[in-house]
Design an enzyme around this catalytic site. Structure first.
Site, short mmCIF file in Angstrom:
data_model
loop_
_atom_site.label_atom_id
_atom_site.label_comp_id
_atom_site.label_asym_id
_atom_site.label_seq_id
_atom_site.Cartn_x
_atom_site.Cartn_y
_atom_site.Cartn_z
N GLY A 142 2.81 -1.18 4.30
CA GLY A 142 2.90 0.24 4.00
C GLY A 142 4.34 0.67 3.85
N GLY A 165 2.26 2.11 10.74
CA GLY A 165 3.25 3.17 10.54
C GLY A 165 4.13 3.46 11.75
CB SER A 197 4.72 -1.93 12.03
OG SER A 197 4.36 -0.56 12.18
CG ASN A 210 -1.70 1.24 1.42
OD1 ASN A 210 -1.78 2.06 0.50
ND2 ASN A 210 -2.33 1.40 2.58
CD1 TRP A 211 3.91 1.09 -2.48
CD2 TRP A 211 3.72 1.83 -4.58
NE1 TRP A 211 4.66 0.27 -3.28
CE2 TRP A 211 4.57 0.70 -4.56
CE3 TRP A 211 3.45 2.46 -5.81
CZ2 TRP A 211 5.15 0.19 -5.73
CZ3 TRP A 211 4.04 1.95 -6.96
CH2 TRP A 211 4.87 0.84 -6.92
CE LYS A 212 -0.17 3.26 4.65
NZ LYS A 212 -0.13 3.36 6.08
CG HIS A 245 -5.99 1.92 4.88
ND1 HIS A 245 -5.55 2.90 5.73
CD2 HIS A 245 -5.00 0.99 4.83
CE1 HIS A 245 -4.34 2.57 6.17
NE2 HIS A 245 -3.98 1.41 5.64
CD GLU A 291 -3.05 5.45 6.55
OE1 GLU A 291 -3.04 5.45 5.30
OE2 GLU A 291 -2.17 4.92 7.25
CD GLU A 338 -3.79 -2.59 7.36
OE1 GLU A 338 -2.61 -2.63 7.01
OE2 GLU A 338 -4.56 -1.68 7.01
P1 PGA Z 1 2.53 0.13 7.67
O1 PGA Z 1 1.14 0.40 6.92
O2 PGA Z 1 3.10 -1.13 7.10
O3 PGA Z 1 3.37 1.35 7.35
O4 PGA Z 1 2.22 0.02 9.12
C1 PGA Z 1 0.24 -0.65 6.69
C2 PGA Z 1 -1.05 -0.13 6.14
O5 PGA Z 1 -1.43 1.02 6.46
O6 PGA Z 1 -1.72 -0.81 5.36
#
Ligand code: PGA
Length: 261
Positions: free
Chosen positions: A239, A177, A218, A9-11, A99, A101, A171
């Site tokens: 991520g 993150g 993470s 997931n490159w956000k 997600h 976010e 998640e």
């Molecule tokens: P992260 O993000 O690996 O940076 O914790 C995962 C995600 O948001 O899908």
């Protein structure tokens, strides 16, 4: 043989040319191994505005592509939204939905995610349904109730038919993150509960053939082995660690080793 999904997931972390470079490098590092390891599905989810650049790099390779979100209606006056069909046309095989976010900053609800899942299944894309608890929910002992509540609100009665597939991404929101994942045992206990709940909603053979449950939060090249050795963890949503092609492909390689047994 076990089957794994390793999904990036490159956000909103890359712009078009950076996305192209990252895709090119991911393909370069995974191409030969991916072709030799069909048990591991590697996919990258770039921002919408980079889908074309990434498609040019991945087409004909063992790397797939996904969207980071979609809208549930197929067409209409919905300014700023992106339909599932246009994601499919752009070359997407997967799409993230729900997600954390988007839930946090954009008010996305389980009801919206439910409609997006239906639209994706009906158009032949694989939804990656993100669920997970906040720190406060965890600390007050509500992890299971919250996560299972989300799962049911999104999937109950939303049965995948024919060859449709659904990926559930557990998640824990409070570790995303942070560089500090939960333990594999902790994640596995939630995955087991997710599987048990799915078994209560759908016939066993549907759950076995059409559902996968992956872990996100993470995950990185150092810790992925611990997660994937758990029989109920079918892959990772990645991520930060996926912004390095080398680190991300090391994760896919770890999955390939575990799949071989
Ligand atoms: P992260 O993000 O690996 O940076 O914790 C995962 C995600 O948001 O899908």
């Amino acid at each position: 043989m076990r089957r794994f999904f390793v999904i990036a997931n490159w956000k909103m972390q890359v712009e078009a040319e950076e996305a192209r470079e990252l895709a090119r490098e991911t393909v370069r590092l995974w191409a030969a191994q991916g072709a030799a390891n069909p048990a591991v599905t590697v996919a990258v989810c770039p921002p919408f505005a980079s889908l074309d650049e990434v498609r040019e790099e991945i087409s004909g390779t063992p790397v797939s592509m996904g969207g980071q979100d979609c809208f549930w209606e197929s067409r209409g006056a919905y300014t700023g939204e992106v339909s599932v069909m246009s994601l499919k046309d752009a070359g997407c095989r997967f799409c993230l939905v729900g997600h954390s976010e988007r839930r946090e900053y954009l008010g996305e609800t389980d009801g919206m995610v439910r409609k997006k899942v239906r639209a994706l299944l009906d158009t032949g894309l694989i939804p990656v349904v993100c669920i997970g608890e906040t720190r406060e929910e965890r600390e007050s002992g509500r992890r299971d109730a919250v996560v299972i509540g989300q799962l049911k609100a999104i999937l109950e009665g939303n049965r995948p038919i024919g060859s449709q597939e659904v990926i559930v991404a557990y998640e824990p929101r409070w570790v995303i993150g942070t560089g500090q994942a939960v333990s594999p045992e902790d994640a596995a206990s939630m995955h087991q509960l997710i599987y048990d709940t799915l078994e209560g909603m759908f016939p066993s053979d549907t759950v076995e053939r059409q559902f996968s449950v992956i872990y996100g939060g993470s995950a990185d090249a150092e810790n992925i082995g611990g997660f994937l050795r758990m029989p109920v963890i079918d892959g990772c949503l990645v991520g930060k660690a996926a912004l390095s092609a080398k680190g991300f492909v090391r994760m896919a390689e770890a999955a390939a080793d575990i799949a071989k047994g």
